[in-house]
Scaffold this motif. Sequence first.
Motif, PDB file in Angstrom:
ATOM      1  N   SER A  25       7.165  20.483  -4.899  1.00 35.54           N
ATOM      2  CA  SER A  25       6.104  19.024  -6.449  1.00 35.54           C
ATOM      3  C   SER A  25       7.092  19.896  -7.587  1.00 35.54           C
ATOM      4  CB  SER A  25       4.994  20.098  -6.718  1.00 35.54           C
ATOM      5  OG  SER A  25       4.236  20.070  -5.070  1.00 35.54           O
ATOM      6  N   THR A  26       8.445  20.755  -7.711  1.00 32.90           N
ATOM      7  CA  THR A  26       9.301  20.957  -8.703  1.00 32.90           C
ATOM      8  C   THR A  26      10.438  21.015  -8.800  1.00 32.90           C
ATOM      9  OG1 THR A  26       9.524  23.441  -6.825  1.00 32.90           O
ATOM     10  CG2 THR A  26       7.766  23.388  -8.721  1.00 32.90           C
ATOM     11  N   ARG A  27      10.375  20.173  -7.762  1.00 31.89           N
ATOM     12  CA  ARG A  27      11.886  19.189  -7.669  1.00 31.89           C
ATOM     13  C   ARG A  27      12.066  18.032  -9.089  1.00 31.89           C
ATOM     14  NH1 ARG A  27      11.424  15.936  -2.755  1.00 31.89           N
ATOM     15  NH2 ARG A  27       9.913  14.305  -3.977  1.00 31.89           N
ATOM     16  N   ALA A  28      13.453  18.267  -9.833  1.00 31.44           N
ATOM     17  CA  ALA A  28      14.094  17.500 -10.789  1.00 31.44           C
ATOM     18  C   ALA A  28      12.723  16.224 -10.200  1.00 31.44           C
ATOM     19  CB  ALA A  28      14.685  17.770 -11.918  1.00 31.44           C
ATOM     20  N   VAL A  29      14.170  15.633  -9.956  1.00 31.31           N
ATOM     21  CA  VAL A  29      13.987  14.296  -9.073  1.00 31.31           C
ATOM     22  C   VAL A  29      12.783  13.829  -8.764  1.00 31.31           C
ATOM     23  CG1 VAL A  29      15.322  12.304  -8.491  1.00 31.31           C
ATOM     24  CG2 VAL A  29      16.422  15.167  -9.024  1.00 31.31           C
ATOM     25  N   SER A  30      12.199  12.947  -8.620  1.00 33.87           N
ATOM     26  CA  SER A  30      10.785  12.081  -8.326  1.00 33.87           C
ATOM     27  C   SER A  30       9.923  13.600  -7.847  1.00 33.87           C
ATOM     28  CB  SER A  30      10.968  11.510  -7.057  1.00 33.87           C
ATOM     29  OG  SER A  30      11.600  10.636  -7.427  1.00 33.87           O
ATOM     30  N   PRO A  31       9.494  14.186  -8.916  1.00 35.39           N
ATOM     31  CA  PRO A  31       8.501  15.251  -8.153  1.00 35.39           C
ATOM     32  C   PRO A  31       7.503  14.783  -7.266  1.00 35.39           C
ATOM     33  CG  PRO A  31       8.206  15.205  -9.964  1.00 35.39           C
ATOM     34  CD  PRO A  31       9.561  14.420  -9.871  1.00 35.39           C
ATOM     35  N   LEU A  32       6.555  15.420  -6.427  1.00 37.35           N
ATOM     36  CA  LEU A  32       5.563  14.685  -5.426  1.00 37.35           C
ATOM     37  C   LEU A  32       4.786  14.696  -6.974  1.00 37.35           C
ATOM     38  CD1 LEU A  32       3.350  13.796  -3.249  1.00 37.35           C
ATOM     39  CD2 LEU A  32       3.391  16.454  -3.136  1.00 37.35           C
ATOM     40  N   ARG A  33       3.713  14.160  -6.768  1.00 38.43           N
ATOM     41  CA  ARG A  33       2.619  13.815  -8.083  1.00 38.43           C
ATOM     42  C   ARG A  33       2.073  12.648  -7.739  1.00 38.43           C
ATOM     43  NH1 ARG A  33       4.553  11.179 -12.645  1.00 38.43           N
ATOM     44  NH2 ARG A  33       6.460  10.927 -12.029  1.00 38.43           N
ATOM     45  N   GLN A  34       0.509  12.853  -8.598  1.00 36.09           N
ATOM     46  CA  GLN A  34       0.621  11.449  -8.473  1.00 36.09           C
ATOM     47  C   GLN A  34       0.039  10.540  -8.994  1.00 36.09           C
ATOM     48  OE1 GLN A  34      -4.061  13.660  -7.798  1.00 36.09           O
ATOM     49  NE2 GLN A  34      -4.896  12.335  -8.401  1.00 36.09           N
ATOM     50  N   ALA A  35       0.211   9.359  -8.536  1.00 35.50           N
ATOM     51  CA  ALA A  35      -0.092   8.225  -9.789  1.00 35.50           C
ATOM     52  C   ALA A  35      -1.130   8.207 -10.005  1.00 35.50           C
ATOM     53  CB  ALA A  35       0.099   6.903  -8.710  1.00 35.50           C
ATOM     54  N   PRO A  36      -1.031   8.079 -11.419  1.00 35.13           N
ATOM     55  CA  PRO A  36      -2.348   8.379 -11.788  1.00 35.13           C
ATOM     56  C   PRO A  36      -3.671   7.593 -11.926  1.00 35.13           C
ATOM     57  CG  PRO A  36      -1.045   7.294 -13.892  1.00 35.13           C
ATOM     58  CD  PRO A  36      -0.292   7.711 -12.365  1.00 35.13           C
ATOM     59  N   ASP A  37      -3.196   5.747 -11.547  1.00 42.75           N
ATOM     60  CA  ASP A  37      -4.209   4.618 -10.626  1.00 42.75           C
ATOM     61  C   ASP A  37      -4.237   5.058  -8.929  1.00 42.75           C
ATOM     62  OD1 ASP A  37      -1.427   4.534 -10.058  1.00 42.75           O
ATOM     63  OD2 ASP A  37      -1.714   2.645 -10.392  1.00 42.75           O
ATOM     64  N   ALA A  38      -3.918   6.283  -8.425  1.00 42.00           N
ATOM     65  CA  ALA A  38      -4.393   6.726  -7.145  1.00 42.00           C
ATOM     66  C   ALA A  38      -5.981   7.394  -6.629  1.00 42.00           C
ATOM     67  CB  ALA A  38      -3.071   8.057  -6.369  1.00 42.00           C
ATOM     68  N   LYS A  39      -5.963   6.379  -5.348  1.00 43.81           N
ATOM     69  CA  LYS A  39      -7.307   7.125  -5.306  1.00 43.81           C
ATOM     70  C   LYS A  39      -6.842   8.524  -4.140  1.00 43.81           C
ATOM     71  CE  LYS A  39      -9.518   2.471  -5.166  1.00 43.81           C
ATOM     72  NZ  LYS A  39      -9.844   2.745  -6.447  1.00 43.81           N
ATOM     73  N   ASP A  84       4.518   5.550   3.809  1.00 44.05           N
ATOM     74  CA  ASP A  84       3.719   7.098   2.545  1.00 44.05           C
ATOM     75  C   ASP A  84       5.053   7.602   3.181  1.00 44.05           C
ATOM     76  OD1 ASP A  84       4.972   6.956   5.381  1.00 44.05           O
ATOM     77  OD2 ASP A  84       3.426   8.658   6.299  1.00 44.05           O
ATOM     78  N   GLY A  85       4.542   8.600   1.925  1.00 48.29           N
ATOM     79  CA  GLY A  85       5.948   9.027   1.374  1.00 48.29           C
ATOM     80  C   GLY A  85       5.435  10.709  -0.344  1.00 48.29           C
ATOM     81  N   ARG A  86       6.287  11.010  -0.990  1.00 47.55           N
ATOM     82  CA  ARG A  86       5.434  11.555  -1.835  1.00 47.55           C
ATOM     83  C   ARG A  86       5.714  10.661  -2.822  1.00 47.55           C
ATOM     84  NH1 ARG A  86       6.023  13.795   2.268  1.00 47.55           N
ATOM     85  NH2 ARG A  86       5.860  15.814   3.006  1.00 47.55           N
ATOM     86  N   ILE A 106       0.581  -1.334  -0.067  1.00 45.05           N
ATOM     87  CA  ILE A 106       0.044   0.137   0.512  1.00 45.05           C
ATOM     88  C   ILE A 106       0.155   0.964  -0.204  1.00 45.05           C
ATOM     89  CG2 ILE A 106      -1.929   1.110   1.579  1.00 45.05           C
ATOM     90  CD1 ILE A 106      -2.714  -1.680   2.818  1.00 45.05           C
ATOM     91  N   ALA A 107       1.042   2.423  -0.673  1.00 47.10           N
ATOM     92  CA  ALA A 107       1.488   3.809  -1.190  1.00 47.10           C
ATOM     93  C   ALA A 107       1.010   4.573  -0.961  1.00 47.10           C
ATOM     94  CB  ALA A 107       2.214   3.274  -2.641  1.00 47.10           C
ATOM     95  N   ILE A 108       1.244   5.361  -0.330  1.00 50.21           N
ATOM     96  CA  ILE A 108       0.328   6.457   0.225  1.00 50.21           C
ATOM     97  C   ILE A 108       1.393   7.875  -0.151  1.00 50.21           C
ATOM     98  CG2 ILE A 108      -0.909   7.437   1.875  1.00 50.21           C
ATOM     99  CD1 ILE A 108      -1.181   4.679   3.046  1.00 50.21           C
ATOM    100  N   ASP A 109       0.568   8.554  -0.628  1.00 49.86           N
ATOM    101  CA  ASP A 109       1.333  10.073  -0.581  1.00 49.86           C
ATOM    102  C   ASP A 109       0.436  11.210  -0.767  1.00 49.86           C
ATOM    103  OD1 ASP A 109       4.148   9.100  -1.855  1.00 49.86           O
ATOM    104  OD2 ASP A 109       3.225   7.784  -3.483  1.00 49.86           O
ATOM    105  N   GLY A 110       1.324  12.085  -0.501  1.00 46.17           N
ATOM    106  CA  GLY A 110       0.488  13.266  -0.205  1.00 46.17           C
ATOM    107  C   GLY A 110       1.409  14.318   0.258  1.00 46.17           C
ATOM    108  N   HIS A 111       0.866  15.409   0.399  1.00 49.15           N
ATOM    109  CA  HIS A 111       1.146  16.715   0.401  1.00 49.15           C
ATOM    110  C   HIS A 111       2.043  16.309   1.874  1.00 49.15           C
ATOM    111  CE1 HIS A 111      -1.522  18.642  -2.449  1.00 49.15           C
ATOM    112  NE2 HIS A 111       0.485  18.924  -2.811  1.00 49.15           N
ATOM    113  N   SER A 112       2.793  17.873   2.829  1.00 49.02           N
ATOM    114  CA  SER A 112       3.240  17.093   4.045  1.00 49.02           C
ATOM    115  C   SER A 112       2.482  17.538   5.426  1.00 49.02           C
ATOM    116  CB  SER A 112       4.185  18.030   4.152  1.00 49.02           C
ATOM    117  OG  SER A 112       4.404  19.240   4.624  1.00 49.02           O
ATOM    118  N   SER A 113       2.083  16.788   6.303  1.00 45.33           N
ATOM    119  CA  SER A 113       1.336  17.547   7.232  1.00 45.33           C
ATOM    120  C   SER A 113      -0.407  16.914   6.345  1.00 45.33           C
ATOM    121  CB  SER A 113       0.815  19.189   7.902  1.00 45.33           C
ATOM    122  OG  SER A 113       2.623  19.013   8.030  1.00 45.33           O
TER     123      SER A 113
END
Length: 230
Positions: free
Chosen positions: A190-204, A133-135, A6-13
């Motif tokens: 969200s703007t960094r070049a390497v692995s920016p915080l992005r929503q995976a297309p198949d994320a809920k 969890d992470g970004r 289970i992968a959980i991504d999102g903004h800080s806090s």
Amino acid sequence: MKKIVIAIDGHSSSGKSTMAKALAREIGYIYVDSGAMYRAVTLYAMRNGFFRADGSIDEEGLRARMGDVHIEFRLEEGKDAPQTYLNGERVEDEIRTMEVSNRVSPIATLAFVREALVRMQQEMGERKGIVMDGRDIGTTVFPNAELKIFMTASVEVRAFRRHRELAWKGEEHTMEEIRQNVVERDRIDSTRAVSPLRQAPDAKVLDNSDIPMPEQLRIMKEWYDEAAKE
Ligand code: DC
């Protein structure tokens, strides 16, 4: 039920860690806080003089010492989540200070840091039965995770949560200072070049600005039941 990742991504806090922990406890999975790993590298860099007086990072110096950075999570009695250890020392509290929070984003933009930590994270997920969890967990670390959740909440709600969390620890900061820290971390993440915080297309997506925790847990559990069905 099959064992899944289970992968959980999102903004800080955004409440990621709280909910990831709660879900892991509910379903008997291992919880891994990948942000704690970036924080531990930041603490290592601070302690070993890799931050210059002007706040910039001695990248070459840190790169040469990355092999000496050992991060582990250990389960401890009375603690609701695995505790972070840096080179054998428990650093769970040290990595949560405002000083580390203010310095972690630039560390998390370094490609060699990300490569090392992503490799460690992928090893941790090999046997499945894990909530991380992470970004970049659903995009880079586990692009094939059976369940991906993207958590978010408004800046105001997130700044309020962070303020409360720091106040509990006796760290007093103005709401405005914390709001700026939240906005700035969003921007860098969200703007960094390497692995920016992005929503995976198949994320809920779970926007929890107005959803109480028990209800969030119920929704996540429902998603898990569906994803882990044989
Ligand atoms: O979730 P957190 O606030 O503890 O994360 C700390 C920092 O680490 C944050 O600036 C984003 C970064 N991070 C990251 O780049 N990739 C991850 N998988 C987890 C955290």
